[in-house]
Scaffold this motif. Sequence first.
Motif, short mmCIF file in Angstrom:
data_model
loop_
_atom_site.label_atom_id
_atom_site.label_comp_id
_atom_site.label_asym_id
_atom_site.label_seq_id
_atom_site.Cartn_x
_atom_site.Cartn_y
_atom_site.Cartn_z
N ALA A 1 0.83 -1.21 0.00
CA ALA A 1 0.00 0.00 0.00
C ALA A 1 0.86 1.26 0.00
N GLY A 2 2.20 1.09 -0.07
CA GLY A 2 3.10 2.24 -0.06
C GLY A 2 3.23 2.90 1.30
N LEU A 3 2.95 2.14 2.35
CA LEU A 3 2.92 2.75 3.69
C LEU A 3 4.06 2.29 4.60
N GLU A 4 4.89 1.36 4.10
CA GLU A 4 5.91 0.79 4.98
C GLU A 4 6.81 1.86 5.57
N GLU A 5 7.29 2.74 4.71
CA GLU A 5 8.24 3.76 5.15
C GLU A 5 7.63 4.68 6.21
N THR A 6 6.41 5.13 5.95
CA THR A 6 5.70 6.01 6.90
C THR A 6 5.61 5.34 8.27
N ILE A 7 5.26 4.07 8.27
CA ILE A 7 5.06 3.37 9.54
C ILE A 7 6.40 3.14 10.25
N LEU A 8 7.41 2.74 9.48
CA LEU A 8 8.71 2.42 10.10
C LEU A 8 9.39 3.67 10.65
N ARG A 9 9.02 4.85 10.14
CA ARG A 9 9.64 6.09 10.61
C ARG A 9 9.46 6.26 12.12
N ASN A 10 8.32 5.83 12.63
CA ASN A 10 8.07 5.97 14.07
C ASN A 10 8.04 4.63 14.80
N ALA A 11 8.68 3.63 14.18
CA ALA A 11 8.70 2.31 14.82
C ALA A 11 10.01 2.09 15.55
N ILE A 12 9.99 1.20 16.52
CA ILE A 12 11.24 0.87 17.22
C ILE A 12 11.54 -0.60 17.01
N ARG A 13 12.78 -0.88 16.53
CA ARG A 13 13.20 -2.25 16.24
C ARG A 13 13.33 -3.05 17.52
N MET A 14 12.81 -4.29 17.51
CA MET A 14 13.01 -5.18 18.66
C MET A 14 13.56 -6.50 18.12
N PRO A 15 14.91 -6.62 18.05
CA PRO A 15 15.49 -7.85 17.49
C PRO A 15 15.52 -9.02 18.47
N GLY A 16 15.03 -8.81 19.69
CA GLY A 16 15.04 -9.93 20.65
C GLY A 16 14.21 -9.62 21.89
N ARG A 17 14.17 -10.62 22.78
CA ARG A 17 13.50 -10.47 24.07
C ARG A 17 14.54 -10.06 25.11
N MET A 18 14.12 -9.24 26.07
CA MET A 18 14.96 -8.99 27.24
C MET A 18 14.24 -9.63 28.43
N ILE A 19 14.88 -10.66 28.99
CA ILE A 19 14.25 -11.39 30.10
C ILE A 19 14.70 -10.79 31.43
N HIS A 20 13.74 -10.40 32.24
CA HIS A 20 14.04 -9.81 33.56
C HIS A 20 13.81 -10.85 34.65
N HIS B 1 10.52 -6.49 26.30
CA HIS B 1 10.89 -6.88 27.66
C HIS B 1 9.85 -7.84 28.25
N ILE B 2 10.36 -8.89 28.87
CA ILE B 2 9.47 -9.88 29.49
C ILE B 2 9.91 -10.16 30.92
N TRP B 3 8.95 -10.16 31.81
CA TRP B 3 9.16 -10.58 33.18
C TRP B 3 8.40 -11.90 33.35
N PRO B 4 9.02 -13.03 33.00
CA PRO B 4 8.30 -14.31 33.05
C PRO B 4 8.22 -14.80 34.50
N ARG B 5 6.99 -15.06 34.96
CA ARG B 5 6.84 -15.46 36.37
C ARG B 5 5.99 -16.73 36.50
N GLY B 6 6.17 -17.64 35.54
CA GLY B 6 5.46 -18.93 35.65
C GLY B 6 4.04 -18.83 35.15
N ALA B 7 3.10 -18.66 36.10
CA ALA B 7 1.69 -18.60 35.70
C ALA B 7 1.29 -17.21 35.21
N SER B 8 2.12 -16.22 35.46
CA SER B 8 1.81 -14.83 35.07
C SER B 8 3.02 -14.21 34.38
N MET B 9 2.82 -13.02 33.84
CA MET B 9 3.99 -12.30 33.31
C MET B 9 3.65 -10.83 33.14
N MET B 10 4.71 -10.01 32.95
CA MET B 10 4.53 -8.64 32.48
C MET B 10 5.41 -8.52 31.24
#
Lengths: 471, 471
Positions: free
Chosen positions: B63-82, B214-223
């Motif tokens: 739709a020609g919108l990729e650039e517009t959207i990526l301009r305000n996007a933040i790359r997340m190449p992985g998980r950060m486990i807390h 970012h993930i705070w894995p806590r077994g039955a729950s998470m943030m």
Amino acid sequence: MNKSVVIVGAGLAGCLLAVYLARAGWTVDLRERRGDSRARGHAAGRSINLAISARGLKALRRAGLEETILRNAIRMPGRMIHSRAGAQEFQQYSRDPNHAIQSVSRSALNLALLEAAAAEKNVGITFHQRCVEVAAASGTVIFIDDSTQQPSSVVADLIVGADGAYSAMRGIMQKNEGFDYSQEWLSHGYKEMQIQPVTSGAHTPFAMNPNALHIWPRGASMMIALPNPDGSFTCTLFWPHSGSGSFTEISGAANGRAHFQRDYADALPFMPTFDADFDANPVGSMLTVRCNPWSQGGRVVLLGDAAHAIVPFFGQGANASFEDCESLTDALAAHGDNIAAAISAYELDRKRNADAIAEMALTNFVEMRDKTASRAFKWKKKLEHFLHGVAPKFFIPRYDMVSFSTIPYADALQKSHKQDGIRSRLVIFFLCCISVGLWAALSNHQSSIFVYTCIFVGLFISFMWSATRNK
Amino acid sequence: MNKSVVIVGAGLAGCLLAVYLARAGWTVDLRERRGDSRARGHAAGRSINLAISARGLKALRRAGLEETILRNAIRMPGRMIHSRAGAQEFQQYSRDPNHAIQSVSRSALNLALLEAAAAEKNVGITFHQRCVEVAAASGTVIFIDDSTQQPSSVVADLIVGADGAYSAMRGIMQKNEGFDYSQEWLSHGYKEMQIQPVTSGAHTPFAMNPNALHIWPRGASMMIALPNPDGSFTCTLFWPHSGSGSFTEISGAANGRAHFQRDYADALPFMPTFDADFDANPVGSMLTVRCNPWSQGGRVVLLGDAAHAIVPFFGQGANASFEDCESLTDALAAHGDNIAAAISAYELDRKRNADAIAEMALTNFVEMRDKTASRAFKWKKKLEHFLHGVAPKFFIPRYDMVSFSTIPYADALQKSHKQDGIRSRLVIFFLCCISVGLWAALSNHQSSIFVYTCIFVGLFISFMWSATRNK
């Protein structure tokens, strides 16, 4: 004690519950979307019937209605299997010839229950009442009168949705967060047909044996017929909606007749109204509805088809709904003023059983339309009856548990899985015994028989042990 | 060619489809129940974000919108486990460090799509339009304008229900015979919280590494927490609705804070609005919706969440809906004037993929909240990345297939089942090899090594063979 209940739906379950609760001292406000069926008298025209078995009769007995209902019921102690060639074979349902399911008129049953409810002084019945809103917190239900378009609002301690498979009450609850719901349609539809009474010169008005549920099993499809007191039979065709042998493919009386000539030829001569019936009668659909929870706010609760619509192939729809009525009444009596606790107890009791009969009803369709015609099925049933005779408490065939006992459906399902394992292992065991016997006899190794017998007794014990453990 | 379409719902999918179809020459009537989000400008207050990955970007590019959207996007190449102790560990999603999912603002994405739709000259957009009736045969849809209460009726060649998880269009279709439907709620709810930008003296406004989910894995729950361009993070708590550690148990900011001190202590200092957020933000519910068919009468069709609402744990909701838009557009182009055939092709393509991503989204919840914290999970991922490096076409980790490829979801699910078998068998094989190696080294049976190697190579081949066959 002066508690009030609004029951939405004056069908089979709604009326029976009204009788139970009125007699337990509740003030009952029974509301029905349709008109008053008493005004029409007994339904004219086509008779639609259903099968009532042990569970339903127990519930009717509790309301003092068993005798009234049985007066116009026809005993069906077995299936009559019709082959394509027109041969009929009777298969008794139970080892005990006294065990029978009962063919009763659906409209007569509903009328008897409605009259019983109306006869209770604390039951008020209002018709043309469409349920449009429920507020669980305040216990308020809003209806619209379909004849006057006037809304009315009712407040009660308990609100019961007994308004059937297409329940308006359940439709309202479906919008709640946390309300799990599924509707699953069968790929087969149904069409009702009539076998007419024999009028000339016969000693009975019945064209076929009235004391049987007649089945024409044809693999992917089937026809069944249940007797009516006037000598007619109500037939139901169960064919796929689409594809080969479907209602879409075989449409119009001429095609229908050609198909009947091939698959149900012996019934056709007794169907003088075939062409009109085939063209005029609609194709119905069947569905299974599951939902969870059945209640809201400790005050609103679903019951009968509204909570668990099932397909008709075990003849347990009405029976299961009647059991719901007993369970809810008992729970309310046991928990006194705590209606929320009573509803929880009722759900705990009935949800698992509703799931079990829904599953068994689907399975039974395949059995009826396909397996009843096979020799293996006949021998399987004979073996089951034999085992039931040998160990009447330990081994009870599934059909007996569902139709001729009040063992909870979920327990019946579990027990029958276990029994299937035992039965299969027994068959293997006996085949082994016969092989060994033959081998010993033919080879004259008389001395080895003892050794092999020991081996097979060991095998037998381990088979049985694994059968009772694994399922 | 002068075909008309009514699209019900101007959410993410509805707007993208409007752009596609307008450019393909359709006259598009886009109707939205809510008000015009352009009037409000970019959503003030809380930022809600979502993850866009390969599938979504591909659809936006079209739709020609990729650039517009990526301009305000933040790359997340992985998980950060807390960990509970506050330790952070980065787990790269893919072997390829260039592979990243993108955190974007949901409202900004919707606004960009709405503006793109509005910029097309054959798109008309109307707001406050509540869909109340659909007649598939005549192609008529009736809306009520929620601001004026005036009804309006629209006739179109194609009617698309893109009105989200609680779709009014689907609600209407649910009443049709043969419409299978299920809604299944998760026992966990969610609540959004905010981590605020760092204001004083830091070189970055981000309180944590912005280039990670970012993930705070806590077994039955998470943030979890996703970064926003302003330096804040939108956090989402996933806790059970009831029982131990639930929103019911931990209610009120004081209890919430005590619980955070124990489970999410490292995040608390960055949440100055904790008390207000915890008390004011509602607990949401999540559900999976499945239905079949997605269409009616060869003219009405569901798309996006309306056809297949899924839980958010694979970050694929918007991505899957965008793929629907591409598929429907392609099918309509391929089938020319035969809209019914196009709808059939679209359903055949998308239904199985929707079922697959629904299943994987549910599975991924357990992985995120429980497994990401374990050492075994880390080694499993390392092994997967290694295998992917060795045989990049033969072995592709599930996460890569779902997020960084456009392999159909159903194929990705099937392939990942097969790969799980291969991976488990490889682990067993290598453990065996190590044992044999150790045994040979310790016992000095140098000559036997050849024999055992042969045995294990044989085992390896049969393992691999059974792995590829059985799944």
